[in-house]
Design a protein around this motif. Sequence first.
Motif, PDB file in Angstrom:
ATOM      1  N   SER A   7      52.361  33.009  -2.223  1.00  0.00           N
ATOM      2  CA  SER A   7      53.311  31.895  -2.222  1.00  0.00           C
ATOM      3  C   SER A   7      54.390  32.169  -1.181  1.00  0.00           C
ATOM      4  O   SER A   7      54.678  33.316  -0.840  1.00  0.00           O
ATOM      5  N   PHE A   8      54.975  31.087  -0.682  1.00  0.00           N
ATOM      6  CA  PHE A   8      55.989  31.193   0.381  1.00  0.00           C
ATOM      7  C   PHE A   8      57.125  30.219   0.124  1.00  0.00           C
ATOM      8  O   PHE A   8      56.899  29.046  -0.167  1.00  0.00           O
ATOM      9  N   GLY A   9      58.359  30.718   0.260  1.00  0.00           N
ATOM     10  CA  GLY A   9      59.525  29.846   0.109  1.00  0.00           C
ATOM     11  C   GLY A   9      60.806  30.651   0.141  1.00  0.00           C
ATOM     12  O   GLY A   9      60.807  31.844   0.440  1.00  0.00           O
ATOM     13  N   GLU A  10      61.897  29.995  -0.197  1.00  0.00           N
ATOM     14  CA  GLU A  10      63.202  30.652  -0.180  1.00  0.00           C
ATOM     15  C   GLU A  10      63.548  31.211  -1.549  1.00  0.00           C
ATOM     16  O   GLU A  10      63.357  30.543  -2.578  1.00  0.00           O
ATOM     17  N   ILE A  11      64.056  32.425  -1.558  1.00  0.00           N
ATOM     18  CA  ILE A  11      64.614  32.997  -2.773  1.00  0.00           C
ATOM     19  C   ILE A  11      66.133  32.906  -2.699  1.00  0.00           C
ATOM     20  O   ILE A  11      66.722  33.011  -1.620  1.00  0.00           O
ATOM     21  N   MET A  12      66.757  32.674  -3.841  1.00  0.00           N
ATOM     22  CA  MET A  12      68.217  32.574  -3.895  1.00  0.00           C
ATOM     23  C   MET A  12      68.770  33.448  -5.015  1.00  0.00           C
ATOM     24  O   MET A  12      68.054  33.790  -5.964  1.00  0.00           O
ATOM     25  N   LEU A  13      70.017  33.784  -4.865  1.00  0.00           N
ATOM     26  CA  LEU A  13      70.751  34.402  -5.964  1.00  0.00           C
ATOM     27  C   LEU A  13      71.163  33.277  -6.894  1.00  0.00           C
ATOM     28  O   LEU A  13      71.782  32.302  -6.474  1.00  0.00           O
ATOM     29  N   ARG A  14      70.792  33.397  -8.158  1.00  0.00           N
ATOM     30  CA  ARG A  14      71.116  32.373  -9.151  1.00  0.00           C
ATOM     31  C   ARG A  14      72.344  32.819  -9.941  1.00  0.00           C
ATOM     32  O   ARG A  14      72.346  33.900 -10.545  1.00  0.00           O
ATOM     33  N   PRO A  27      85.636  33.280 -16.703  1.00  0.00           N
ATOM     34  CA  PRO A  27      85.707  33.696 -15.292  1.00  0.00           C
ATOM     35  C   PRO A  27      84.580  34.653 -14.914  1.00  0.00           C
ATOM     36  O   PRO A  27      84.825  35.780 -14.472  1.00  0.00           O
ATOM     37  N   GLN A  28      83.311  34.209 -15.110  1.00  0.00           N
ATOM     38  CA  GLN A  28      82.195  35.088 -14.796  1.00  0.00           C
ATOM     39  C   GLN A  28      80.923  34.274 -14.609  1.00  0.00           C
ATOM     40  O   GLN A  28      80.804  33.146 -15.082  1.00  0.00           O
ATOM     41  N   PHE A  29      79.979  34.862 -13.882  1.00  0.00           N
ATOM     42  CA  PHE A  29      78.642  34.309 -13.714  1.00  0.00           C
ATOM     43  C   PHE A  29      77.628  35.407 -13.999  1.00  0.00           C
ATOM     44  O   PHE A  29      77.865  36.581 -13.703  1.00  0.00           O
ATOM     45  N   LEU A  30      76.492  35.008 -14.547  1.00  0.00           N
ATOM     46  CA  LEU A  30      75.363  35.914 -14.713  1.00  0.00           C
ATOM     47  C   LEU A  30      74.476  35.775 -13.484  1.00  0.00           C
ATOM     48  O   LEU A  30      74.071  34.671 -13.116  1.00  0.00           O
ATOM     49  N   ALA A  31      74.185  36.883 -12.828  1.00  0.00           N
ATOM     50  CA  ALA A  31      73.436  36.858 -11.574  1.00  0.00           C
ATOM     51  C   ALA A  31      71.987  37.280 -11.795  1.00  0.00           C
ATOM     52  O   ALA A  31      71.717  38.372 -12.322  1.00  0.00           O
ATOM     53  N   THR A  32      71.070  36.405 -11.407  1.00  0.00           N
ATOM     54  CA  THR A  32      69.641  36.716 -11.391  1.00  0.00           C
ATOM     55  C   THR A  32      69.085  36.136 -10.090  1.00  0.00           C
ATOM     56  O   THR A  32      69.849  35.704  -9.225  1.00  0.00           O
ATOM     57  N   PHE A  33      67.782  36.116  -9.948  1.00  0.00           N
ATOM     58  CA  PHE A  33      67.163  35.527  -8.764  1.00  0.00           C
ATOM     59  C   PHE A  33      66.331  34.315  -9.168  1.00  0.00           C
ATOM     60  O   PHE A  33      65.828  34.241 -10.293  1.00  0.00           O
ATOM     61  N   GLY A  34      66.188  33.376  -8.244  1.00  0.00           N
ATOM     62  CA  GLY A  34      65.372  32.210  -8.529  1.00  0.00           C
ATOM     63  C   GLY A  34      64.966  31.478  -7.273  1.00  0.00           C
ATOM     64  O   GLY A  34      65.682  31.475  -6.274  1.00  0.00           O
ATOM     65  N   GLY A  35      63.842  30.842  -7.337  1.00  0.00           N
ATOM     66  CA  GLY A  35      63.309  30.040  -6.242  1.00  0.00           C
ATOM     67  C   GLY A  35      61.907  29.614  -6.606  1.00  0.00           C
ATOM     68  O   GLY A  35      61.128  30.428  -7.130  1.00  0.00           O
ATOM     69  N   GLY A  36      61.572  28.349  -6.367  1.00  0.00           N
ATOM     70  CA  GLY A  36      60.329  27.793  -6.870  1.00  0.00           C
ATOM     71  C   GLY A  36      59.093  28.625  -6.597  1.00  0.00           C
ATOM     72  O   GLY A  36      58.277  28.884  -7.495  1.00  0.00           O
ATOM     73  N   GLU A  37      58.939  29.075  -5.358  1.00  0.00           N
ATOM     74  CA  GLU A  37      57.711  29.773  -4.983  1.00  0.00           C
ATOM     75  C   GLU A  37      57.689  31.203  -5.512  1.00  0.00           C
ATOM     76  O   GLU A  37      56.629  31.718  -5.887  1.00  0.00           O
ATOM     77  N   ALA A  38      58.849  31.852  -5.566  1.00  0.00           N
ATOM     78  CA  ALA A  38      58.923  33.179  -6.179  1.00  0.00           C
ATOM     79  C   ALA A  38      58.622  33.081  -7.669  1.00  0.00           C
ATOM     80  O   ALA A  38      57.951  33.957  -8.245  1.00  0.00           O
ATOM     81  N   ASN A  39      59.104  32.013  -8.309  1.00  0.00           N
ATOM     82  CA  ASN A  39      58.813  31.813  -9.728  1.00  0.00           C
ATOM     83  C   ASN A  39      57.308  31.721  -9.974  1.00  0.00           C
ATOM     84  O   ASN A  39      56.800  32.242 -10.969  1.00  0.00           O
ATOM     85  N   VAL A  40      56.610  31.044  -9.070  1.00  0.00           N
ATOM     86  CA  VAL A  40      55.154  30.915  -9.203  1.00  0.00           C
ATOM     87  C   VAL A  40      54.487  32.278  -9.050  1.00  0.00           C
ATOM     88  O   VAL A  40      53.590  32.631  -9.827  1.00  0.00           O
ATOM     89  N   PRO A  50      46.560  39.041  -9.263  1.00  0.00           N
ATOM     90  CA  PRO A  50      47.401  39.581  -8.182  1.00  0.00           C
ATOM     91  C   PRO A  50      48.103  38.480  -7.391  1.00  0.00           C
ATOM     92  O   PRO A  50      47.512  37.423  -7.118  1.00  0.00           O
ATOM     93  N   ALA A  51      49.353  38.745  -7.032  1.00  0.00           N
ATOM     94  CA  ALA A  51      50.162  37.765  -6.318  1.00  0.00           C
ATOM     95  C   ALA A  51      50.954  38.434  -5.211  1.00  0.00           C
ATOM     96  O   ALA A  51      51.382  39.583  -5.343  1.00  0.00           O
ATOM     97  N   ARG A  52      51.122  37.712  -4.112  1.00  0.00           N
ATOM     98  CA  ARG A  52      51.971  38.130  -2.998  1.00  0.00           C
ATOM     99  C   ARG A  52      53.040  37.081  -2.792  1.00  0.00           C
ATOM    100  O   ARG A  52      52.828  35.896  -3.061  1.00  0.00           O
ATOM    101  N   TYR A  53      54.170  37.526  -2.262  1.00  0.00           N
ATOM    102  CA  TYR A  53      55.252  36.583  -1.978  1.00  0.00           C
ATOM    103  C   TYR A  53      55.751  36.781  -0.559  1.00  0.00           C
ATOM    104  O   TYR A  53      56.056  37.904  -0.144  1.00  0.00           O
ATOM    105  N   ALA A  54      55.807  35.690   0.193  1.00  0.00           N
ATOM    106  CA  ALA A  54      56.292  35.723   1.568  1.00  0.00           C
ATOM    107  C   ALA A  54      57.606  34.955   1.671  1.00  0.00           C
ATOM    108  O   ALA A  54      57.749  33.866   1.107  1.00  0.00           O
ATOM    109  N   THR A  55      58.559  35.522   2.394  1.00  0.00           N
ATOM    110  CA  THR A  55      59.817  34.847   2.662  1.00  0.00           C
ATOM    111  C   THR A  55      60.481  35.548   3.838  1.00  0.00           C
ATOM    112  O   THR A  55      59.972  36.527   4.377  1.00  0.00           O
ATOM    113  N   VAL A  56      61.647  35.055   4.232  1.00  0.00           N
ATOM    114  CA  VAL A  56      62.471  35.704   5.250  1.00  0.00           C
ATOM    115  C   VAL A  56      63.807  36.040   4.602  1.00  0.00           C
ATOM    116  O   VAL A  56      64.463  35.160   4.034  1.00  0.00           O
TER     117      VAL A  56
END
Length: 344
Positions: A7-14, A27-40, A50-56
């Motif tokens: 899968s390929f796409g953008e990953i973001m800090l959630r 005054p706080q946020f919980l930090a995880t990662f998220g992005g549609g293609e990484a989620n897949v 087996p899965a691979r993930y491509a991004t920049v």
Amino acid sequence: MQKPVVSFGEIMLRLAPPGFERFLQSPQFLATFGGGEANVAVAVSGFGHPARYATVLPPANPISDAFIGEMRRFGVDTSPIVRGKGRFGIYFVEPGANQRPSKVVYDREQSSIALAKPGDIDWKKCFDGAGWFHITGITPAISESAAALSIEAARTAHEMGLTVSCDLNFRKNLWKWGKKASEVMPDLFRYTTIGIANEEDCQMSLGIESGADVHSGKLEHDQYRKLTDMVLKAYPNLKAIAVTLRESKSASHNGWSACLNNREQFLLSRHYDITHIVDRVGGGDCFAGGLIYGMLALADHQAALEFAVAASCLKHSIPGDFNRFTADEVQALIKGGGSGRVQR
């Protein structure tokens, strides 16, 4: 030997407030990662394929390093990831409850994916030995160069004989770079083998609509049969298209099911009544990951569809973007294990 899903796409800090609070109520946020293609990729790996993930990603960035470590923890191959200029994208999510809808705020301009362009990823190397490529309509929405890179990826995967799946995933707040989704996504969809969408996606990304009212809270299955027939007629390259059917009664209460048209049959899944949603973000991605896994590992398209819907139903019960259920747990729900009784 199982061929990996790429899968390929953008990953973001959630960044999300704790519990069901509003932005900065505390005054706080919980930090995880998220992005549609990484989620897949995480979902497919978690189900046992087996899965691979491509991004920049940005260079020399501890957030990038932490993300790569997180993906490896989920068993995802991160070798296709490359480093480039730009920043790590962020998105803020405020989980909805009852009649208050969830809210998402993006902060991803000038991100590494937004600045990425054709040639930045060696797709032939990325797809070497793989059997499936997954992409969504989110990445082409980010920037003109990201759209060109996405089409390059899908075209290369198609030429190398991979099954190509595309979740249209229309995001109106992202298409700001000069072209509409309906001017870009058809070019990508022509390389697609398995389509994934909802009614709005088909209308806004492909310009195809059946007249089904997704806001009525009542599903008209004949309209979805008509819609999928129209998409398959417009795109003869498609072997099948799956459409998710969400009945949004409130932010906490949704009906959930899906249909799939494979040119031979119009299939409907079991319907789930999800009454206490914890987090619906990533639910559609879990559906996509479940459908990919099901088509690769299960007996037929009906079984794949049931697995995808059940997996996504379970995803609504946990916070964060990533799926954290095994294939056995999904199968338990399919077999009737949805009572919520304590397992001892």
